[in-house]
Design an enzyme around this catalytic site. Structure first.
Site, mmCIF file in Angstrom:
data_model
loop_
_atom_site.group_PDB
_atom_site.id
_atom_site.type_symbol
_atom_site.label_atom_id
_atom_site.label_comp_id
_atom_site.label_asym_id
_atom_site.label_seq_id
_atom_site.Cartn_x
_atom_site.Cartn_y
_atom_site.Cartn_z
ATOM 1 C CG ASN A 173 -1.876 1.191 1.213
ATOM 2 O OD1 ASN A 173 -1.518 2.284 0.815
ATOM 3 N ND2 ASN A 173 -3.094 0.980 1.684
ATOM 4 C CG ASN A 205 -8.193 -1.360 5.282
ATOM 5 O OD1 ASN A 205 -7.352 -0.891 6.058
ATOM 6 N ND2 ASN A 205 -8.528 -0.757 4.152
ATOM 7 C CG ASP A 252 -0.700 -4.224 4.191
ATOM 8 O OD1 ASP A 252 -1.254 -3.579 3.283
ATOM 9 O OD2 ASP A 252 -0.322 -3.722 5.272
ATOM 10 C CD GLU A 283 -4.484 4.718 0.982
ATOM 11 O OE1 GLU A 283 -4.791 5.803 1.505
ATOM 12 O OE2 GLU A 283 -4.133 3.723 1.644
ATOM 13 C CG ASP A 329 -4.729 -2.136 3.127
ATOM 14 O OD1 ASP A 329 -5.160 -2.841 4.072
ATOM 15 O OD2 ASP A 329 -4.631 -0.895 3.196
ATOM 16 C CG ASP A 369 0.016 4.765 6.425
ATOM 17 O OD1 ASP A 369 0.079 4.252 5.288
ATOM 18 O OD2 ASP A 369 -0.984 5.399 6.812
ATOM 19 C CG HIS A 370 0.181 0.184 4.470
ATOM 20 N ND1 HIS A 370 -0.691 -0.859 4.715
ATOM 21 C CD2 HIS A 370 -0.584 1.318 4.497
ATOM 22 C CE1 HIS A 370 -1.918 -0.387 4.894
ATOM 23 N NE2 HIS A 370 -1.875 0.928 4.759
#
Length: 271
Positions: free
Chosen positions: A7, A152, A221, A34, A150, A250-251
Site C-alpha cells: 500500500n 484492512n 496486508d 491506494e 491491503d 504508513d505501510h
C-alpha cells in the site's frame, strides 16, 4: 519468484520511495494499493525505466490498485469484482486481476469501513462478501492464484498491538474477522501467518505517537495462496525497514518467495 504487495499511499507523492524499494529489493511481481491517482496520472514511464510493465485501475481519491511485473507480460483478466455491492452503482477502484508468469494475481484494496458502525462499515461487509464469492470461483478453477493487498483486516489478536484499544474499530470488528476467516477457510493459505505462526509481525504503523518506533503496529496486508500455489511457498517476510524511510507510506511492503512447480512443500514454520 518473489511476489509483493505494498500500500504505497499515494503513488506519485511517494514515487521516490517506491522506485528505491523496487531497485533495492527487485521483486518480480508487485501489487500496489491506494494509488490516489487518476488513470492517466499513473507513473508508467518511471516504472518502465526500472523494467516493470504494469496494469492499473486509477482513481483520484483514496483508492486505486495496480500490478507490476518484470518477469513477463501481464494479461489483465478483470477490473472490479463481479456483482453489485449496493453502493449506488459506484464501483470503486479496488480490484484488478491479471495472469503473470503462470500465476493469476488478484490485487485488492478492501474498504476501511470506519466509522463503525455506519454506512461505510456496511459497504465494507458487502464488498467482502463479493470478494468471498469471487474467491470461491477462483479456487474452483484449480489455477495457481494469489490474492494480495491491503485487506484492512486484523485477523486475530496476534495481529494487533494492544487489541483492547481496537475493539471499536472496523478493522478489528468481529464481523470482519469472521469474514476473513470464512475466506481463508475456503482453502487459502495466509502466507505470512503460515510461516510465522506465533509471531507478532506487523505491516502497518500509523504516523502518530511514534508508532513505528514503538512497534505499535497492525497486520492488515496479506497474501493468500490457493492450494495449487501454496506448496511452492518458500518464504514470507515484511520489509519493515522501508517504513522507516523519509516520506514513506504508513505501510511496509510484504512479500513471498515461491519455488518452481517442482519445489518441495513449504516449511510449516520458519526455523
Amino acid at each position: 519468484m518473489k511476489i509483493a504487495t505494498y500500500n504505497v499511499n499515494g503513488v506519485n507523492g511517494r514515487l521516490p520511495v517506491l522506485l528505491r524499494w523496487l531497485a533495492e529489493d527487485a521483486p518480480d511481481i508487485v501489487c500496489l494499493q491506494e494509488l490516489k491517482a487518476p488513470q492517466d496520472k499513473f507513473p508508467q514511464a518511471a516504472l518502465r525505466d526500472l523494467g516493470y510493465d504494469a496494469v492499473w485501475l486509477g482513481q483520484k481519491s483514496w483508492n486505486g490498485v495496480a500490478i507490476l511485473s518484470r518477469v513477463g507480460e501481464i494479461h489483465e483478466t478483470r477490473r472490479g469484482l463481479p456483482g453489485d455491492d449496493g453502493n449506488d452503482g459506484e464501483d470503486q477502484s479496488r480490484y484488478i486481476e491479471a495472469a503473470v508468469a503462470g500465476v493469476l494475481i488478484g490485487a485488492l484494496y478492501l474498504p476501511n469501513g470506519n466509522p463503525h458502525p455506519g454506512p461505510k462499515f456496511d459497504y465494507k461487509l458487502r464488498w467482502f462478501e463479493r470478494l468471498i464469492d469471487h474467491a470461491a470461483g477462483l479456487l474452483a478453477s484449480g489455477l495457481p492464484v494469489i490474492l494480495a493487498g491491503d485487506f484492512n483486516v486484523m485477523p486475530t489478536e496476534l495481529d494487533v498491538y494492544k487489541p483492547e484499544r481496537w475493539t471499536d474499530d472496523a478493522l478489528f470488528a468481529p464481523e470482519v474477522r469472521a469474514a476473513y476467516a470464512r475466506l481463508v477457510d475456503q482453502g487459502w493459505t495466509d502466507a505470512l501467518r503460515h510461516l510465522h505462526r506465533d509471531e507478532r509481525i506487523y505491516t502497518f504503523w500509523d504516523y502518530f505517537r511514534n508508532a513505528y518506533g514503538r512497534d505499535a503496529g497492525l497486520r492488515i496486508d496479506h497474501l493468500l495462496l490457493s492450494p495449487a500455489l501454496a506448496p511452492r511457498l518458500i518464504d514470507a517476510q515484511v520489509d519493515r525497514h522501508v517504513r522507516g524511510w523519509e516520506k514513506t507510506s504508513d505501510h511496509a511492503p510484504v512479500w513471498v518467495t515461491l519455488g518452481d512447480e517442482s519445489a518441495p512443500a513449504a516449511r510449516k514454520r520458519r526455523a
